[in-house]
Design a protein around this motif. Structure first.
Motif, PDB file in Angstrom:
ATOM      1  N   ASP A  23     -80.676  74.200  14.499  1.00 43.67           N
ATOM      2  CA  ASP A  23     -81.650  73.158  14.196  1.00 43.67           C
ATOM      3  C   ASP A  23     -82.483  73.571  12.984  1.00 43.67           C
ATOM      4  O   ASP A  23     -82.183  74.571  12.329  1.00 43.67           O
ATOM      5  CB  ASP A  23     -82.529  72.866  15.411  1.00 43.67           C
ATOM      6  CG  ASP A  23     -83.351  74.067  15.867  1.00 43.67           C
ATOM      7  OD1 ASP A  23     -83.492  75.050  15.110  1.00 43.67           O
ATOM      8  OD2 ASP A  23     -83.861  74.012  17.001  1.00 43.67           O
ATOM      9  N   TYR A  29     -79.359  74.547  18.478  1.00 43.45           N
ATOM     10  CA  TYR A  29     -79.917  73.310  19.020  1.00 43.45           C
ATOM     11  C   TYR A  29     -79.575  73.224  20.505  1.00 43.45           C
ATOM     12  O   TYR A  29     -78.440  73.515  20.911  1.00 43.45           O
ATOM     13  CB  TYR A  29     -79.344  72.119  18.242  1.00 43.45           C
ATOM     14  CG  TYR A  29     -79.836  70.784  18.695  1.00 43.45           C
ATOM     15  CD1 TYR A  29     -81.164  70.415  18.517  1.00 43.45           C
ATOM     16  CD2 TYR A  29     -78.981  69.878  19.305  1.00 43.45           C
ATOM     17  CE1 TYR A  29     -81.623  69.181  18.931  1.00 43.45           C
ATOM     18  CE2 TYR A  29     -79.426  68.640  19.723  1.00 43.45           C
ATOM     19  CZ  TYR A  29     -80.754  68.300  19.533  1.00 43.45           C
ATOM     20  OH  TYR A  29     -81.200  67.077  19.957  1.00 43.45           O
ATOM     21  N   HIS A  30     -80.530  72.836  21.324  1.00 41.69           N
ATOM     22  CA  HIS A  30     -80.395  72.924  22.779  1.00 41.69           C
ATOM     23  C   HIS A  30     -79.138  72.238  23.330  1.00 41.69           C
ATOM     24  O   HIS A  30     -78.503  72.755  24.241  1.00 41.69           O
ATOM     25  CB  HIS A  30     -81.651  72.377  23.467  1.00 41.69           C
ATOM     26  CG  HIS A  30     -81.801  70.901  23.396  1.00 41.69           C
ATOM     27  ND1 HIS A  30     -82.313  70.255  22.304  1.00 41.69           N
ATOM     28  CD2 HIS A  30     -81.477  69.939  24.297  1.00 41.69           C
ATOM     29  CE1 HIS A  30     -82.318  68.964  22.530  1.00 41.69           C
ATOM     30  NE2 HIS A  30     -81.808  68.745  23.727  1.00 41.69           N
ATOM     31  N   TYR A  33     -75.586  74.204  23.530  1.00 40.93           N
ATOM     32  CA  TYR A  33     -75.227  75.108  24.620  1.00 40.93           C
ATOM     33  C   TYR A  33     -74.318  74.386  25.625  1.00 40.93           C
ATOM     34  O   TYR A  33     -73.402  74.984  26.175  1.00 40.93           O
ATOM     35  CB  TYR A  33     -76.469  75.646  25.333  1.00 40.93           C
ATOM     36  CG  TYR A  33     -77.294  76.567  24.470  1.00 40.93           C
ATOM     37  CD1 TYR A  33     -76.935  77.896  24.287  1.00 40.93           C
ATOM     38  CD2 TYR A  33     -78.436  76.104  23.826  1.00 40.93           C
ATOM     39  CE1 TYR A  33     -77.688  78.750  23.493  1.00 40.93           C
ATOM     40  CE2 TYR A  33     -79.201  76.950  23.032  1.00 40.93           C
ATOM     41  CZ  TYR A  33     -78.821  78.257  22.867  1.00 40.93           C
ATOM     42  OH  TYR A  33     -79.574  79.098  22.081  1.00 40.93           O
ATOM     43  N   ASP A  70     -80.786  76.688  32.454  1.00 36.16           N
ATOM     44  CA  ASP A  70     -81.949  77.501  32.102  1.00 36.16           C
ATOM     45  C   ASP A  70     -81.730  78.091  30.714  1.00 36.16           C
ATOM     46  O   ASP A  70     -80.735  78.798  30.478  1.00 36.16           O
ATOM     47  CB  ASP A  70     -82.136  78.648  33.103  1.00 36.16           C
ATOM     48  CG  ASP A  70     -82.568  78.153  34.463  1.00 36.16           C
ATOM     49  OD1 ASP A  70     -83.567  77.416  34.532  1.00 36.16           O
ATOM     50  OD2 ASP A  70     -81.908  78.509  35.446  1.00 36.16           O
ATOM     51  N   TYR A  71     -82.646  77.787  29.815  1.00 39.10           N
ATOM     52  CA  TYR A  71     -82.627  78.342  28.465  1.00 39.10           C
ATOM     53  C   TYR A  71     -83.481  79.607  28.502  1.00 39.10           C
ATOM     54  O   TYR A  71     -84.694  79.532  28.681  1.00 39.10           O
ATOM     55  CB  TYR A  71     -83.182  77.328  27.469  1.00 39.10           C
ATOM     56  CG  TYR A  71     -82.335  76.078  27.372  1.00 39.10           C
ATOM     57  CD1 TYR A  71     -81.361  75.956  26.400  1.00 39.10           C
ATOM     58  CD2 TYR A  71     -82.511  75.023  28.276  1.00 39.10           C
ATOM     59  CE1 TYR A  71     -80.577  74.815  26.307  1.00 39.10           C
ATOM     60  CE2 TYR A  71     -81.729  73.882  28.192  1.00 39.10           C
ATOM     61  CZ  TYR A  71     -80.764  73.785  27.210  1.00 39.10           C
ATOM     62  OH  TYR A  71     -79.989  72.658  27.130  1.00 39.10           O
ATOM     63  N   THR A  74     -83.244  82.474  22.583  1.00 43.48           N
ATOM     64  CA  THR A  74     -82.540  81.726  21.545  1.00 43.48           C
ATOM     65  C   THR A  74     -81.340  82.498  20.995  1.00 43.48           C
ATOM     66  O   THR A  74     -81.303  83.713  21.002  1.00 43.48           O
ATOM     67  CB  THR A  74     -83.479  81.407  20.369  1.00 43.48           C
ATOM     68  OG1 THR A  74     -83.984  82.636  19.831  1.00 43.48           O
ATOM     69  CG2 THR A  74     -84.631  80.531  20.819  1.00 43.48           C
ATOM     70  N   PHE A 109     -78.422  81.831  28.032  1.00 38.89           N
ATOM     71  CA  PHE A 109     -78.418  80.529  28.690  1.00 38.89           C
ATOM     72  C   PHE A 109     -77.638  80.662  29.988  1.00 38.89           C
ATOM     73  O   PHE A 109     -76.627  81.359  30.035  1.00 38.89           O
ATOM     74  CB  PHE A 109     -77.718  79.521  27.756  1.00 38.89           C
ATOM     75  CG  PHE A 109     -77.513  78.149  28.313  1.00 38.89           C
ATOM     76  CD1 PHE A 109     -78.497  77.189  28.200  1.00 38.89           C
ATOM     77  CD2 PHE A 109     -76.314  77.805  28.918  1.00 38.89           C
ATOM     78  CE1 PHE A 109     -78.292  75.895  28.693  1.00 38.89           C
ATOM     79  CE2 PHE A 109     -76.101  76.525  29.405  1.00 38.89           C
ATOM     80  CZ  PHE A 109     -77.093  75.574  29.292  1.00 38.89           C
TER      81      PHE A 109
END
Length: 135
Positions: A23, A29-30, A33, A70-71, A74, A109
């Motif tokens: 991002d 970027y979420h 994943y 669950d993040y 990064t 993650f």
């Protein structure tokens, strides 16, 4: 009744983070994943011998019913990641997999994904016996 499948080996799938995966902040970027774990699940069932094209031709497809994610930290451009996938439980209608994305030993993650099979009319169906036998 769910079948315990903890003796099934973990599947590992390598992922390299490309620029397109990041991002504006330079981190993955979420939503990507979810793409990474989808690729790993597809590779896993393919390696087990599940032909998803043949399933589709027979009128049955895999559908993700639930994802709990669950993040943890990064990942960044050029990181080399590994997605670990294992079967958590299996029943006549539901497959639950645990997935973990790691950079080296660092957990990035974690997700629990529940999938079911649906027919061409969008109705849930029992997992085919040959699929259950593979898992």
């Amino acid at each position: 009744m769910a079948t315990d499948t903890h003796d099934h080996p973990k599947h590992t799938y390598p992922v390299r983070v490309y620029y397109e995966d990041t991002d504006m902040g330079g981190v993955v970027y979420h939503a990507n994943y979810l793409k990474f774990i989808e690729r790993a699940r597809s590779d896993y069932v393919r390696q087990l011998g599940n032909d998803q094209n043949a399933m589709r031709d027979a009128g049955i497809v895999w559908v993700v019913r639930r994802i709990e994610a669950d993040y943890l930290t990064t990942a960044k451009f050029e990181d080399e990641l590994t997605v670990e996938t294992e079967v958590v439980s299996l029943s006549g209608v539901r497959l639950t997999m645990g997935q973990l994305i790691k950079r080296g030993e660092t957990e990035i993650f974690r997700a629990t994904v529940t999938a079911v099979c649906m027919n061409a009319l969008g109705k849930p169906v029992r997992l085919p016996a040959e699929i259950r036998a593979l898992l």
